[in-house]
Every structure is written in structure tokens, then in C-alpha cells.
Design a protein around this motif. Structure first.
Motif, PDB file in Angstrom:
ATOM      1  N   ALA A   5       5.969-109.067  -9.905  1.00 49.30           N
ATOM      2  CA  ALA A   5       6.431-110.441 -10.110  1.00 49.30           C
ATOM      3  C   ALA A   5       5.648-111.124 -11.216  1.00 49.30           C
ATOM      4  O   ALA A   5       6.156-112.021 -11.886  1.00 49.30           O
ATOM      5  CB  ALA A   5       6.313-111.230  -8.814  1.00 49.30           C
ATOM      6  N   ARG A   6       4.402-110.681 -11.430  1.00 46.94           N
ATOM      7  CA  ARG A   6       3.630-111.301 -12.498  1.00 46.94           C
ATOM      8  C   ARG A   6       4.052-110.787 -13.866  1.00 46.94           C
ATOM      9  O   ARG A   6       4.119-111.542 -14.829  1.00 46.94           O
ATOM     10  CB  ARG A   6       2.151-111.022 -12.301  1.00 46.94           C
ATOM     11  CG  ARG A   6       1.522-111.937 -11.317  1.00 46.94           C
ATOM     12  CD  ARG A   6       0.066-111.704 -11.278  1.00 46.94           C
ATOM     13  NE  ARG A   6      -0.567-112.544 -10.304  1.00 46.94           N
ATOM     14  CZ  ARG A   6      -1.864-112.504 -10.062  1.00 46.94           C
ATOM     15  NH1 ARG A   6      -2.627-111.656 -10.720  1.00 46.94           N
ATOM     16  NH2 ARG A   6      -2.391-113.290  -9.173  1.00 46.94           N
ATOM     17  N   THR A   7       4.311-109.480 -13.975  1.00 38.99           N
ATOM     18  CA  THR A   7       4.619-108.949 -15.304  1.00 38.99           C
ATOM     19  C   THR A   7       6.089-109.118 -15.650  1.00 38.99           C
ATOM     20  O   THR A   7       6.430-109.330 -16.801  1.00 38.99           O
ATOM     21  CB  THR A   7       4.233-107.475 -15.391  1.00 38.99           C
ATOM     22  OG1 THR A   7       4.866-106.781 -14.318  1.00 38.99           O
ATOM     23  CG2 THR A   7       2.741-107.316 -15.264  1.00 38.99           C
ATOM     24  N   HIS A   8       6.975-108.993 -14.644  1.00 37.82           N
ATOM     25  CA  HIS A   8       8.397-109.047 -14.955  1.00 37.82           C
ATOM     26  C   HIS A   8       9.029-110.379 -14.622  1.00 37.82           C
ATOM     27  O   HIS A   8      10.192-110.590 -14.924  1.00 37.82           O
ATOM     28  CB  HIS A   8       9.138-107.949 -14.166  1.00 37.82           C
ATOM     29  CG  HIS A   8       8.794-106.580 -14.609  1.00 37.82           C
ATOM     30  ND1 HIS A   8       9.593-105.849 -15.450  1.00 37.82           N
ATOM     31  CD2 HIS A   8       7.738-105.801 -14.342  1.00 37.82           C
ATOM     32  CE1 HIS A   8       9.036-104.679 -15.667  1.00 37.82           C
ATOM     33  NE2 HIS A   8       7.905-104.622 -15.009  1.00 37.82           N
ATOM     34  N   GLY A   9       8.289-111.256 -13.968  1.00 36.16           N
ATOM     35  CA  GLY A   9       8.820-112.576 -13.676  1.00 36.16           C
ATOM     36  C   GLY A   9       9.584-112.668 -12.379  1.00 36.16           C
ATOM     37  O   GLY A   9       9.701-113.741 -11.816  1.00 36.16           O
ATOM     38  N   THR A  10      10.099-111.558 -11.881  1.00 34.09           N
ATOM     39  CA  THR A  10      10.840-111.566 -10.639  1.00 34.09           C
ATOM     40  C   THR A  10      10.645-110.210  -9.981  1.00 34.09           C
ATOM     41  O   THR A  10      10.112-109.290 -10.599  1.00 34.09           O
ATOM     42  CB  THR A  10      12.330-111.824 -10.890  1.00 34.09           C
ATOM     43  OG1 THR A  10      13.019-111.700  -9.653  1.00 34.09           O
ATOM     44  CG2 THR A  10      12.880-110.823 -11.856  1.00 34.09           C
ATOM     45  N   ASP A  11      11.079-110.086  -8.739  1.00 33.56           N
ATOM     46  CA  ASP A  11      10.962-108.790  -8.090  1.00 33.56           C
ATOM     47  C   ASP A  11      12.304-108.096  -7.952  1.00 33.56           C
ATOM     48  O   ASP A  11      12.440-107.123  -7.227  1.00 33.56           O
ATOM     49  CB  ASP A  11      10.297-108.919  -6.712  1.00 33.56           C
ATOM     50  CG  ASP A  11      11.220-109.580  -5.716  1.00 33.56           C
ATOM     51  OD1 ASP A  11      11.090-109.280  -4.516  1.00 33.56           O
ATOM     52  OD2 ASP A  11      12.053-110.395  -6.117  1.00 33.56           O
ATOM     53  N   ARG A  12      13.298-108.600  -8.660  1.00 32.25           N
ATOM     54  CA  ARG A  12      14.597-107.937  -8.616  1.00 32.25           C
ATOM     55  C   ARG A  12      14.513-106.608  -9.337  1.00 32.25           C
ATOM     56  O   ARG A  12      13.832-106.468 -10.344  1.00 32.25           O
ATOM     57  CB  ARG A  12      15.641-108.812  -9.279  1.00 32.25           C
ATOM     58  CG  ARG A  12      15.850-110.122  -8.571  1.00 32.25           C
ATOM     59  CD  ARG A  12      16.840-110.951  -9.310  1.00 32.25           C
ATOM     60  NE  ARG A  12      18.192-110.500  -9.061  1.00 32.25           N
ATOM     61  CZ  ARG A  12      18.991-111.045  -8.173  1.00 32.25           C
ATOM     62  NH1 ARG A  12      18.585-112.041  -7.451  1.00 32.25           N
ATOM     63  NH2 ARG A  12      20.214-110.587  -8.014  1.00 32.25           N
ATOM     64  N   LEU A  13      15.231-105.622  -8.790  1.00 32.11           N
ATOM     65  CA  LEU A  13      15.111-104.284  -9.331  1.00 32.11           C
ATOM     66  C   LEU A  13      15.863-104.117 -10.647  1.00 32.11           C
ATOM     67  O   LEU A  13      15.680-103.113 -11.328  1.00 32.11           O
ATOM     68  CB  LEU A  13      15.619-103.270  -8.311  1.00 32.11           C
ATOM     69  CG  LEU A  13      14.745-103.223  -7.069  1.00 32.11           C
ATOM     70  CD1 LEU A  13      15.379-102.373  -6.014  1.00 32.11           C
ATOM     71  CD2 LEU A  13      13.397-102.669  -7.417  1.00 32.11           C
ATOM     72  N   GLN A  14      16.721-105.079 -10.990  1.00 29.74           N
ATOM     73  CA  GLN A  14      17.396-104.987 -12.287  1.00 29.74           C
ATOM     74  C   GLN A  14      16.418-105.157 -13.430  1.00 29.74           C
ATOM     75  O   GLN A  14      16.644-104.679 -14.536  1.00 29.74           O
ATOM     76  CB  GLN A  14      18.461-106.069 -12.404  1.00 29.74           C
ATOM     77  CG  GLN A  14      19.489-106.043 -11.314  1.00 29.74           C
ATOM     78  CD  GLN A  14      20.197-107.370 -11.234  1.00 29.74           C
ATOM     79  OE1 GLN A  14      19.816-108.324 -11.913  1.00 29.74           O
ATOM     80  NE2 GLN A  14      21.214-107.437 -10.406  1.00 29.74           N
ATOM     81  N   LEU A  48      13.465-103.948 -13.606  1.00 30.28           N
ATOM     82  CA  LEU A  48      12.634-102.764 -13.826  1.00 30.28           C
ATOM     83  C   LEU A  48      13.446-101.750 -14.596  1.00 30.28           C
ATOM     84  O   LEU A  48      13.840-100.712 -14.074  1.00 30.28           O
ATOM     85  CB  LEU A  48      12.178-102.187 -12.489  1.00 30.28           C
ATOM     86  CG  LEU A  48      11.373-103.126 -11.604  1.00 30.28           C
ATOM     87  CD1 LEU A  48      11.116-102.476 -10.267  1.00 30.28           C
ATOM     88  CD2 LEU A  48      10.076-103.479 -12.266  1.00 30.28           C
ATOM     89  N   ASN A  49      13.740-102.056 -15.853  1.00 30.96           N
ATOM     90  CA  ASN A  49      14.688-101.223 -16.608  1.00 30.96           C
ATOM     91  C   ASN A  49      14.073-100.671 -17.864  1.00 30.96           C
ATOM     92  O   ASN A  49      14.778-100.349 -18.804  1.00 30.96           O
ATOM     93  CB  ASN A  49      15.930-102.038 -16.944  1.00 30.96           C
ATOM     94  CG  ASN A  49      15.581-103.295 -17.710  1.00 30.96           C
ATOM     95  OD1 ASN A  49      14.418-103.557 -17.974  1.00 30.96           O
ATOM     96  ND2 ASN A  49      16.583-104.073 -18.056  1.00 30.96           N
ATOM     97  N   LEU A  50      12.727-100.545 -17.900  1.00 33.21           N
ATOM     98  CA  LEU A  50      12.126-100.047 -19.137  1.00 33.21           C
ATOM     99  C   LEU A  50      12.314 -98.560 -19.309  1.00 33.21           C
ATOM    100  O   LEU A  50      12.328 -98.059 -20.422  1.00 33.21           O
ATOM    101  CB  LEU A  50      10.631-100.385 -19.147  1.00 33.21           C
ATOM    102  CG  LEU A  50      10.313-101.853 -19.366  1.00 33.21           C
ATOM    103  CD1 LEU A  50       8.824-102.048 -19.311  1.00 33.21           C
ATOM    104  CD2 LEU A  50      10.854-102.319 -20.683  1.00 33.21           C
ATOM    105  N   LEU A  51      12.416 -97.812 -18.185  1.00 35.79           N
ATOM    106  CA  LEU A  51      12.432 -96.351 -18.279  1.00 35.79           C
ATOM    107  C   LEU A  51      13.831 -95.782 -18.187  1.00 35.79           C
ATOM    108  O   LEU A  51      14.006 -94.638 -17.818  1.00 35.79           O
ATOM    109  CB  LEU A  51      11.558 -95.757 -17.162  1.00 35.79           C
ATOM    110  CG  LEU A  51      10.075 -95.946 -17.345  1.00 35.79           C
ATOM    111  CD1 LEU A  51       9.324 -95.320 -16.192  1.00 35.79           C
ATOM    112  CD2 LEU A  51       9.615 -95.323 -18.642  1.00 35.79           C
TER     113      LEU A  51
END
Lengths: 173, 98
Positions: free
Chosen positions: B82-91, B93-96
Motif C-alpha cells: 500500500a505504501r509503494t503502489h498506493g493501494t492493495d488492489r491486485l490490478q 501489481l502489474n510490473l511483471l
């Protein structure tokens, strides 16, 4: 009255189905509270009053409070509730599948291994769990120290994982 | 299958279903994992109490302690996400993705 515990088992499965529908985390946390409460009722019916107390204190009072505070971190303006599309159908589908397997596989055996109480003299022949619990301090002393050590290690793990490049684990909210 | 065996087995399977399918939030996955641990606690407790010998009654306590550690580590991951991506939604987490 002897069949009251079956209500607890049904409530356990229904509460877990609420968690499994994967709505907004508020509903999942509430479902877990229901599951823990029903599970405590089931464990009490088996005669394990201390284990049920431990479950209530540590699980509900400790872990789930932390989860609820983290749910505040995941707050969104429009939480997905049971009124949204497909959630009620998914829930009924899950409960239906569980019900089909229940009809197929549950045989009315002895069912509960619980306490048989002598109503004339007021004594019960429960298996008390204190005999096994006290072995945690005696023969199982090594495992107790190991678990305490693991808990302390987890504290350091948590502090390390929330340490960013320039941030510390504590911040002003 | 006795009713209590079916109850916690289906609770475990429902938690596993919620962990695998259909997730929006990372916290939902952690809560399903906690539900699975809870069903295991109930399983160990009722097993040791129903077998007539209380020698393994301390086992659910150790399971609870270790699952608390696991929940803490999972929540630390959630807070870091939540700190690095702003939210905890799994959408998010799309860097990989390829």
C-alpha cells in the motif's frame, strides 16, 4: 437441545462462505468473526472450554483487530457489498455445492464425541484438555521457547519488511 | 464422515476457494488464509478432544502462535504494497506482466 451444536457447524460453513465470496474486506472480517464464534461453540460442545477461550482471546481479540485496522488502510469509497452483481448468486452457489457434498457424505455416526454428564450427581466425564496443555510447560518446554523466539523473530521481520528505502516503519498518519 | 469432520473440511475448502478465485484486494486473500488457519485450529481441537486423550491439546496453541506470525508477515507485505503502489488492489501489481 443436544442438536444445538449442529447449528454452530452450519454457521461455521456459512460464515466461511461469506469470507470466500471475496467482497470488500469488511465483510470478510465480519464473516471471520462469525466463523470464530461458531467454532468456539463447537469446541465447547466437545468439552474444550480453555481452547475456545484461547481462540476468542488471541484470534478475535488479537489478530482480527489487527486485520480490521488494516482494512481501514484498504478503505475504498464504494465497497463491494452483497447487493452488487453476482455476489449473492456466487454465495448461494458455494453453499449449494457444500450442501450437495453434505447430503452425499455425511453419515450420522456417533457425531459428537462430547461430554456425557451424569445428571444425578452433577459430574461429567469430559476429557479435560488441561492435562495436555500443561505438557506445553513441562515436556514441551523446548517448543514453547521456540515459539516465543519465532514470535520475536516475526517482530523483526515485520519491522524489516515495512522499512523502505528512505522510510521507517513508523510514520505520521 | 461425521458432521464435524465435514464442517471444518468444507470450511477449509471454502477458504481455499476464496484464496484462489476472484480476488480484488490483497487483504481478502489474507483473510481467506486466516479462515483456513482457523478451520485447522478447530480441526486440531476437536480431534484431540474427541479422541479421548488430551495429550495433543497443546497443538492448537502452537498452530495459533505460528499462524499469528504468518498473519503479521502478510500484513507487513500489505502495508509495504500500500505504501509503494498506493493501494492493495491486485490490478496495481502489474510490473511483471509480459
Amino acid at each position: 437441545m443436544a442438536y444445538f451444536v449442529y447449528l454452530f457447524m452450519v454457521g461455521l460453513v456459512l460464515g466461511m462462505a461469506v469470507v470466500a465470496v471475496n467482497l470488500s474486506p469488511y465483510f470478510a472480517a465480519f464473516g471471520l468473526v462469525v466463523v470464530a464464534g461458531m467454532g468456539c461453540g463447537v469446541i465447547i460442545s466437545f468439552g474444550g472450554s480453555f481452547l475456545s477461550l484461547v481462540l476468542f482471546l488471541i484470534y478475535l481479540g488479537g489478530m482480527l483487530v489487527v486485520f480490521v485496522y488494516s482494512a481501514a488502510l484498504a478503505a475504498e469509497p464504494f465497497p463491494e457489498s452483497f447487493g452488487t452483481t453476482g455476489a449473492v448468486l456466487y454465495f448461494m452457489g458455494l453453499v449449494g455445492v457444500v450442501g450437495v457434498f453434505a447430503i452425499l457424505y455425511i453419515e450420522e455416526g456417533s457425531g459428537l464425541g462430547g461430554c456425557s454428564s451424569d445428571e444425578v450427581m452433577g459430574m461429567s466425564s469430559c476429557v479435560t484438555e488441561y492435562d495436555g496443555m500443561s505438557q506445553m510447560y513441562g515436556p514441551g518446554g523446548f517448543l514453547l521457547v521456540l515459539c516465543a523466539w519465532v514470535l520475536l523473530l516475526t517482530l523483526f521481520v515485520v519491522l524489516e519488511m515495512t522499512r523502505g528505502s528512505s522510510r521507517g516503519p513508523l510514520r505520521s498518519v | 464422515m461425521t458432521p464435524i469432520l465435514f464442517a471444518f473440511s468444507s470450511a477449509f475448502t471454502l477458504g481455499l476457494t476464496g484464496l484462489v478465485f476472484h480476488r480484488v484486494h490483497l487483504l481478502s486473500a489474507l483473510l481467506c488464509l486466516e479462515g483456513m488457519m482457523l478451520s485447522l485450529y478447530i480441526a486440531l481441537s476437536t480431534w484431540s478432544l474427541g479422541m479421548g486423550s488430551a495429550s495433543s491439546s497443546a497443538l492448537p496453541l502452537f498452530l495459533l502462535a505460528i499462524s499469528a506470525c504468518e498473519a503479521g508477515a502478510g500484513l507487513a507485505i500489505l502495508v509495504a504494497t500500500a505504501r509503494t503502489h498506493g493501494t492493495d488492489r491486485l490490478q496495481s501489481l502489474n510490473l511483471l506482466q509480459w
